[in-house]
Every structure is written in structure tokens, then in C-alpha cells.
Design a protein around this motif. Structure first.
Motif, PDB file in Angstrom:
ATOM      1  N   THR A   2      30.113  74.788  35.183  1.00 50.77           N
ATOM      2  CA  THR A   2      30.000  73.594  36.003  1.00 50.77           C
ATOM      3  C   THR A   2      29.226  72.517  35.254  1.00 50.77           C
ATOM      4  O   THR A   2      28.357  72.798  34.434  1.00 50.77           O
ATOM      5  N   ALA A   3      29.549  71.258  35.557  1.00 53.77           N
ATOM      6  CA  ALA A   3      28.859  70.135  34.927  1.00 53.77           C
ATOM      7  C   ALA A   3      27.419  70.069  35.429  1.00 53.77           C
ATOM      8  O   ALA A   3      27.143  70.383  36.587  1.00 53.77           O
ATOM      9  N   PRO A   4      26.503  69.632  34.575  1.00 55.86           N
ATOM     10  CA  PRO A   4      25.094  69.578  34.976  1.00 55.86           C
ATOM     11  C   PRO A   4      24.722  68.330  35.763  1.00 55.86           C
ATOM     12  O   PRO A   4      23.533  68.068  35.969  1.00 55.86           O
ATOM     13  N   LEU A   5      25.711  67.561  36.173  1.00 58.60           N
ATOM     14  CA  LEU A   5      25.447  66.364  36.968  1.00 58.60           C
ATOM     15  C   LEU A   5      26.546  66.206  38.001  1.00 58.60           C
ATOM     16  O   LEU A   5      27.725  66.379  37.702  1.00 58.60           O
ATOM     17  N   ARG A   6      26.137  65.897  39.235  1.00 61.24           N
ATOM     18  CA  ARG A   6      27.101  65.609  40.302  1.00 61.24           C
ATOM     19  C   ARG A   6      27.035  64.130  40.654  1.00 61.24           C
ATOM     20  O   ARG A   6      25.953  63.562  40.779  1.00 61.24           O
ATOM     21  N   PHE A   7      28.197  63.529  40.809  1.00 54.27           N
ATOM     22  CA  PHE A   7      28.320  62.112  41.128  1.00 54.27           C
ATOM     23  C   PHE A   7      29.146  61.986  42.399  1.00 54.27           C
ATOM     24  O   PHE A   7      30.304  62.397  42.432  1.00 54.27           O
ATOM     25  N   GLU A   8      28.533  61.443  43.444  1.00 51.35           N
ATOM     26  CA  GLU A   8      29.219  61.303  44.729  1.00 51.35           C
ATOM     27  C   GLU A   8      29.149  59.857  45.191  1.00 51.35           C
ATOM     28  O   GLU A   8      28.180  59.151  44.916  1.00 51.35           O
ATOM     29  N   ARG A   9      30.179  59.451  45.933  1.00 54.94           N
ATOM     30  CA  ARG A   9      30.216  58.117  46.520  1.00 54.94           C
ATOM     31  C   ARG A   9      30.058  58.226  48.029  1.00 54.94           C
ATOM     32  O   ARG A   9      30.778  58.992  48.671  1.00 54.94           O
ATOM     33  N   CYS A  33      23.959  62.584  28.450  1.00 56.71           N
ATOM     34  CA  CYS A  33      25.184  61.813  28.239  1.00 56.71           C
ATOM     35  C   CYS A  33      25.924  61.567  29.545  1.00 56.71           C
ATOM     36  O   CYS A  33      26.454  60.467  29.781  1.00 56.71           O
ATOM     37  N   ARG A  34      25.960  62.559  30.398  1.00 55.56           N
ATOM     38  CA  ARG A  34      26.633  62.378  31.692  1.00 55.56           C
ATOM     39  C   ARG A  34      25.860  61.397  32.586  1.00 55.56           C
ATOM     40  O   ARG A  34      26.471  60.631  33.349  1.00 55.56           O
ATOM     41  N   LEU A  35      24.551  61.399  32.507  1.00 55.52           N
ATOM     42  CA  LEU A  35      23.758  60.432  33.269  1.00 55.52           C
ATOM     43  C   LEU A  35      24.017  59.019  32.752  1.00 55.52           C
ATOM     44  O   LEU A  35      24.116  58.070  33.537  1.00 55.52           O
ATOM     45  N   ASP A  36      24.142  58.879  31.455  1.00 54.73           N
ATOM     46  CA  ASP A  36      24.483  57.589  30.858  1.00 54.73           C
ATOM     47  C   ASP A  36      25.821  57.102  31.402  1.00 54.73           C
ATOM     48  O   ASP A  36      25.979  55.929  31.774  1.00 54.73           O
ATOM     49  N   ASP A  37      26.801  57.993  31.475  1.00 53.55           N
ATOM     50  CA  ASP A  37      28.122  57.626  31.999  1.00 53.55           C
ATOM     51  C   ASP A  37      28.042  57.250  33.473  1.00 53.55           C
ATOM     52  O   ASP A  37      28.723  56.310  33.916  1.00 53.55           O
ATOM     53  N   ALA A  38      27.223  57.966  34.229  1.00 57.00           N
ATOM     54  CA  ALA A  38      27.092  57.672  35.660  1.00 57.00           C
ATOM     55  C   ALA A  38      26.498  56.283  35.873  1.00 57.00           C
ATOM     56  O   ALA A  38      27.003  55.498  36.697  1.00 57.00           O
ATOM     57  N   LEU A  88      24.545  62.283  21.308  1.00 57.96           N
ATOM     58  CA  LEU A  88      23.146  61.897  21.493  1.00 57.96           C
ATOM     59  C   LEU A  88      22.528  61.439  20.184  1.00 57.96           C
ATOM     60  O   LEU A  88      21.794  60.442  20.150  1.00 57.96           O
ATOM     61  N   LEU A  89      22.818  62.128  19.093  1.00 57.79           N
ATOM     62  CA  LEU A  89      22.266  61.739  17.803  1.00 57.79           C
ATOM     63  C   LEU A  89      22.898  60.457  17.277  1.00 57.79           C
ATOM     64  O   LEU A  89      22.221  59.627  16.656  1.00 57.79           O
ATOM     65  N   ASP A  90      24.190  60.265  17.530  1.00 59.18           N
ATOM     66  CA  ASP A  90      24.886  59.077  17.037  1.00 59.18           C
ATOM     67  C   ASP A  90      24.509  57.815  17.802  1.00 59.18           C
ATOM     68  O   ASP A  90      24.649  56.705  17.279  1.00 59.18           O
ATOM     69  N   ASP A  91      24.066  57.975  19.042  1.00 58.12           N
ATOM     70  CA  ASP A  91      23.731  56.824  19.873  1.00 58.12           C
ATOM     71  C   ASP A  91      22.373  57.060  20.533  1.00 58.12           C
ATOM     72  O   ASP A  91      22.284  57.381  21.715  1.00 58.12           O
ATOM     73  N   PRO A  92      21.285  56.892  19.773  1.00 59.95           N
ATOM     74  CA  PRO A  92      19.951  57.175  20.334  1.00 59.95           C
ATOM     75  C   PRO A  92      19.577  56.273  21.491  1.00 59.95           C
ATOM     76  O   PRO A  92      18.659  56.602  22.259  1.00 59.95           O
ATOM     77  N   ASP A  93      20.258  55.139  21.663  1.00 62.03           N
ATOM     78  CA  ASP A  93      19.958  54.262  22.794  1.00 62.03           C
ATOM     79  C   ASP A  93      20.319  54.909  24.129  1.00 62.03           C
ATOM     80  O   ASP A  93      19.903  54.415  25.184  1.00 62.03           O
ATOM     81  N   ILE A  94      21.097  55.997  24.087  1.00 66.99           N
ATOM     82  CA  ILE A  94      21.390  56.718  25.330  1.00 66.99           C
ATOM     83  C   ILE A  94      20.092  57.118  26.024  1.00 66.99           C
ATOM     84  O   ILE A  94      19.975  57.046  27.249  1.00 66.99           O
ATOM     85  N   LEU A  95      19.113  57.538  25.247  1.00 68.10           N
ATOM     86  CA  LEU A  95      17.827  57.951  25.834  1.00 68.10           C
ATOM     87  C   LEU A  95      17.177  56.815  26.605  1.00 68.10           C
ATOM     88  O   LEU A  95      16.527  57.032  27.634  1.00 68.10           O
ATOM     89  N   HIS A  96      17.351  55.599  26.136  1.00 72.26           N
ATOM     90  CA  HIS A  96      16.777  54.445  26.817  1.00 72.26           C
ATOM     91  C   HIS A  96      17.597  54.096  28.061  1.00 72.26           C
ATOM     92  O   HIS A  96      17.038  53.809  29.119  1.00 72.26           O
ATOM     93  N   ARG A  97      18.911  54.125  27.908  1.00 69.62           N
ATOM     94  CA  ARG A  97      19.755  53.738  29.040  1.00 69.62           C
ATOM     95  C   ARG A  97      19.606  54.691  30.216  1.00 69.62           C
ATOM     96  O   ARG A  97      19.671  54.270  31.379  1.00 69.62           O
ATOM     97  N   THR A  98      19.390  55.975  29.930  1.00 67.25           N
ATOM     98  CA  THR A  98      19.328  56.937  31.028  1.00 67.25           C
ATOM     99  C   THR A  98      18.000  56.891  31.776  1.00 67.25           C
ATOM    100  O   THR A  98      17.888  57.476  32.855  1.00 67.25           O
ATOM    101  N   THR A  99      17.006  56.218  31.244  1.00 69.24           N
ATOM    102  CA  THR A  99      15.775  55.969  32.006  1.00 69.24           C
ATOM    103  C   THR A  99      15.643  54.491  32.330  1.00 69.24           C
ATOM    104  O   THR A  99      14.585  54.043  32.756  1.00 69.24           O
TER     105      THR A  99
END
Length: 269
Positions: A2-9, A33-38, A88-99
Motif C-alpha cells: 500500500t502507498a504510504p500516503l492517502r489523498f482524499e477529497r 515524494c508522494r507528499l510533494d505530489d499531493a 529525492l536526490l535529484d531534486d533536493p528542493d522536494i524536502l523544502h516543498r513538502t514542509t
């Protein structure tokens, strides 16, 4: 698996659930990465006006970066093993976007803190606008105990959100505080029984979602953008926001709906 993130509307409200309860909802590379996408989906979808972030289970909101997977990857102690690691390594800004650190995210975000809120989880909470906490929740930044520092916004945000002496004690000792102390310090809005936290967050999100989306965006943009600025510069940004809002169709619709005793039909323009 199962995915480690759930997204509901829920209508105009997005519910994002960190879903690794067996690992205390720790932020693995995949979860990051999934939080970044959400957040990107929420940002780009005009139908979604408010988001609520919570953790699965009753014990932990988020314990921070996964000490087995994420931290060793970032320090170079572990080689990338899958596409999530490489992203995650290729795009370290993900860490910033997810917080929500240093990014423009104009839609309101509410934290439903259902349990322990530690390290990167604490920093994620600091990026939200409104926070409800379970009465058994604890809050802490233990990074210094591990020879690390918080790097997802806490060093800058925390002293702006609580008195500096409180911030320095949390940052330098790494000791956690309870929900009551967090409420007294102004870190959370309300402390509630566990079963009431998520319903209260969703109810508040729904109330906010009925308001003008352009007004909400400008409120958030000015409040966050003027932090630390001299008053003249801050007032100038507020005045610019006033101009944008007062020129909008929403600014005409709101008073008209009030006078006509009907619900406003805001369009965000």
C-alpha cells in the motif's frame, strides 16, 4: 504494497494522511515524494481550496525523517535503491516543498496532530496555518541529540512563531513538550480529545472553504510575506493586496450576496 500516503477529497477540502503507522509515519523517500505530489495537486486544482494534513493511527502525527531510509540517503551513508530514492536526490528542493519552506502555497493548510509530532513532522506542522492537537500529543525537535540540525524550516520559523527563549530551549535540548505546553506557547490553536481532532480540523476547513479563495490567498500571502519586514514595506504589500482583491469579481459578489441574503458564488477572480 500500500502507498504510504492517502489523498482524499471532501468537496473543496483535501485530506492528506501520512500512512506509515508501523513506522510512526516517518518520512521515507517515497512518502516525501508522494507528499510533494499531493501539495502540487492541491495547489494546481482550483476546486480544492483548503487542505488538512494528519497522520494514520492514534500514536503519531509524524516522527520526522526515516532514520533508516531517508537520513542515511541524504548523508551518503546509503546508496539510492529505487526511483523514489533517486528522485529525492535529484531534486533536493522536494524536502523544502513538502514542509512548505520557501515556496508559494497560497491555500490554507490545517494540521490535525493526532499524536507525537517530532523532528520533520514538527517542521511540517510549522508550515501549516491552523493546528489542532490531540491531548496526548507531544512536540519536539530532537535533531541535536543525533548530531543533526532541523533543516526544513524550524530554525527560521520557530523563533517567529514562539518567543525566542522557548524556541532555543526546544531546539537546543531536543526535549519534547506536551500538548498543553504547545498550546500555551502558541504552537497550536486547540487541544482536543483524540477522537475530536480530525473532525474539528475538517469542520474548520469546510468553513474556510466557503470564503473567498482570492481573499484567503491574499491574507496568507501578506501575513507570511511581511514577517520580519519593516512596517512601511509590510503596509505596502498589504495595500497591493487590497488593490488586487478590490478589483476582483469576488469583492463585488460577496457584499451583493450578503445584501440579497444568499450564499456567495465565489470564483477566485
Amino acid at each position: 504494497m500500500t502507498a504510504p500516503l492517502r489523498f482524499e477529497r471532501h468537496g473543496a477540502v483535501a485530506l492528506v494522511t501520512l500512512d506509515r503507522p508501523e513506522r510512526h509515519n516517518a518520512l521515507s523517500p517515497e512518502l516525501i515524494c508522494r507528499l510533494d505530489d499531493a501539495f502540487a495537486e492541491i495547489r494546481d486544482d482550483p476546486e480544492l481550496r483548503v487542505s488538512v494534513v494528519t497522520g494514520a493511527g492514534e500514536a503519531t502525527f509524524c516522527s520526522g525523517g526515516d532514520l533508516e531510509l531517508t537520513l542515511p540517503l541524504l548523508t551518503g551513508a546509503r546508496a539510492p535503491q529505487d526511483d523514489w530514492d533517486r528522485r529525492l536526490l535529484d531534486d533536493p528542493d522536494i524536502l523544502h516543498r513538502t514542509t512548505l519552506k520557501g515556496v508559494t502555497f497560497d491555500k490554507p493548510v490545517i494540521a490535525a496532530v493526532n499524536g507525537a509530532c517530532l523532528a520533520g513532522g514538527f517542521e511540517l506542522m510549522l508550515g501549516t496555518d491552523i493546528r489542532f492537537a490531540a491531548d496526548h500529543a507531544v512536540f519536539g525537535l530532537p535533531e541535536a541529540k543525533h548530531g543533526l540540525i532541523p533543516f526544513a524550516g524550524a530554525l527560521v520559523r520557530l523563533p517567529r512563531q514562539v518567543p525566542q527563549a522557548v524556541a532555543m530551549e526546544l531546539l537546543m535540548t531536543g526535549a519534547p513538550i506536551g500538548a498543553g505546553a504547545a498550546r500555551a506557547a502558541g504552537l497550536v490553536n486547540r487541544v482536543l480529545p483524540p477522537a475530536e481532532v480530525l473532525p474539528a480540523a475538517l469542520e474548520t476547513a469546510e468553513r474556510i472553504a466557503r470564503n473567498g479563495p482570492l481573499a484567503l490567498a491574499e491574507i496568507k500571502r501578506v501575513v507570511t510575506g511581511t514577517s520580519g519586514l519593516p512596517l512601511d514595506q509590510a503596509y505596502a504589500l498589504e495595500t497591493e493586496a487590497m488593490g488586487r482583491v478590490m478589483r476582483s469579481a469576488d469583492a463585488r459578489e460577496g457584499p451583493a450576496a450578503f445584501m440579497e441574503k444568499r450564499n456567495p458564488a465565489f470564483r477566485g477572480a
